[in-house]
Write an enzyme that holds these catalytic residues in place. Structure first.
Site, PDB file in Angstrom:
ATOM      1  CE  LYS A   1      -3.979  -2.232   2.257  1.00 16.67           C
ATOM      2  NZ  LYS A   1      -5.008  -2.122   3.351  1.00 16.67           N
TER       3      LYS A   1
ATOM      4  CG  ASN B   1      -3.820  -1.954   6.869  1.00 15.50           C
ATOM      5  OD1 ASN B   1      -3.668  -1.695   5.681  1.00 15.50           O
ATOM      6  ND2 ASN B   1      -4.879  -2.564   7.344  1.00 15.50           N
TER       7      ASN B   1
HETATM    8  P1  RTP Z   1      -7.180  -5.632   3.308  1.00 10.55           P
HETATM    9  O1  RTP Z   1      -8.502  -5.983   2.635  1.00 10.55           O
HETATM   10  O2  RTP Z   1      -6.710  -4.235   2.988  1.00 10.55           O
HETATM   11  O3  RTP Z   1      -6.151  -6.682   3.072  1.00 10.55           O
HETATM   12  O4  RTP Z   1      -7.393  -5.643   4.905  1.00 10.55           O
HETATM   13  P2  RTP Z   1      -8.148  -6.732   5.759  1.00 10.55           P
HETATM   14  O5  RTP Z   1      -8.695  -7.822   4.883  1.00 10.55           O
HETATM   15  O6  RTP Z   1      -7.240  -7.117   6.868  1.00 10.55           O
HETATM   16  O7  RTP Z   1      -9.340  -5.864   6.343  1.00 10.55           O
HETATM   17  P3  RTP Z   1     -10.775  -5.538   5.681  1.00 10.55           P
HETATM   18  O8  RTP Z   1     -11.817  -5.848   6.684  1.00 10.55           O
HETATM   19  O9  RTP Z   1     -10.913  -6.154   4.320  1.00 10.55           O
HETATM   20  O10 RTP Z   1     -10.721  -3.956   5.529  1.00 10.55           O
HETATM   21  C1  RTP Z   1     -10.098  -3.337   4.417  1.00 10.55           C
HETATM   22  C2  RTP Z   1      -9.298  -2.147   4.903  1.00 10.55           C
HETATM   23  O11 RTP Z   1     -10.194  -1.170   5.426  1.00 10.55           O
HETATM   24  C3  RTP Z   1      -9.608  -0.523   6.531  1.00 10.55           C
HETATM   25  N1  RTP Z   1     -10.459  -0.699   7.709  1.00 10.55           N
HETATM   26  N2  RTP Z   1     -10.694   0.246   8.547  1.00 10.55           N
HETATM   27  N3  RTP Z   1     -11.617   1.784  10.721  1.00 10.55           N
HETATM   28  C4  RTP Z   1     -11.961   0.514  10.628  1.00 10.55           C
HETATM   29  O12 RTP Z   1     -12.672  -0.044  11.462  1.00 10.55           O
HETATM   30  C5  RTP Z   1     -11.485  -0.248   9.493  1.00 10.55           C
HETATM   31  N4  RTP Z   1     -11.741  -1.518   9.247  1.00 10.55           N
HETATM   32  C6  RTP Z   1     -11.095  -1.791   8.106  1.00 10.55           C
HETATM   33  C7  RTP Z   1      -8.262  -1.130   6.790  1.00 10.55           C
HETATM   34  O13 RTP Z   1      -7.271  -0.290   6.252  1.00 10.55           O
HETATM   35  C8  RTP Z   1      -8.336  -2.457   6.046  1.00 10.55           C
HETATM   36  O14 RTP Z   1      -7.069  -2.850   5.584  1.00 10.55           O
END
Ligand code: RTP
Ligand code: MG
Length: 141
Positions: free
Chosen positions: A11, A114
């Site tokens: 990212k 992140n």
């Molecule tokens: P990614 O898709 O980016 O690999 O991350 P992830 O699966 O670990 O998390 P996801 O639930 O898919 O969320 C995508 C991105 O959104 C942001 N996020 N912010 N403020 C919040 O509660 C929140 N929750 C998610 C994060 O940057 C996450 O990587």
């Protein structure tokens, strides 16, 4: 376990920190191979479509703003259990909860910026890989 492919994105925050090489080294040391890669500066439309599943979430606008804030490195990683292995190397979504030694623990400070993305299931991996790469851009070894 079967050989799988997963989509990885380094990212904008990690690219800005000059951490591209360190992050790719972790994938390679863990036995994942880079079989496709490109650097791009995502448009709002491209980033929004990629995270379409989160369209109704309160953080969506910030997420798209962040993902379009600078260039990213998009890759296809291949290997045994690549999807879970990549998620393990990445660590928890919130770097403050990420296990020591994971990419997010070492290269990120906040949940909004992140460092990396990784597909979370075989279905997402298939959709996400074809969202960024044509078959002729993937180079199995
Ligand atoms: P990614 O898709 O980016 O690999 O991350 P992830 O699966 O670990 O998390 P996801 O639930 O898919 O969320 C995508 C991105 O959104 C942001 N996020 N912010 N403020 C919040 O509660 C929140 N929750 C998610 C994060 O940057 C996450 O990587
Ligand atoms: Mg996700």
């Amino acid at each position: 376990m079967a050989t799988e492919r997963t989509l990885s994105i380094i990212k904008p925050d990690a690219v800005a920190k000059n951490a591209i090489g360190d992050i790719i080294a972790r994938f390679e040391k863990a036995g994942l191979q880079v079989v496709a890669a490109k650097m791009m500066h995502l448009s709002e439309e491209k980033a929004g479509g990629f995270y379409a599943e989160h369209k109704e979430r309160p953080f969506f606008k910030d997420l798209v703003g962040f993902m379009t804030s600078g260039p990213v490195v998009v890759q296809v990683l291949e290997g045994e259990g690549a999807i879970a292995k990549n998620r393990e190397l990445m660590g928890a979504t919130n770097p403050k909860e990420a296990a020591p030694g994971t990419i997010r623990a070492d290269f990120a400070e906040t949940i909004d910026a992140n460092a990396v993305h990784g597909s979370d299931s075989p279905e997402s991996a298939e959709r996400e890989i074809s969202y960024f790469f044509g078959n002729d851009e993937i180079c199995p070894r």
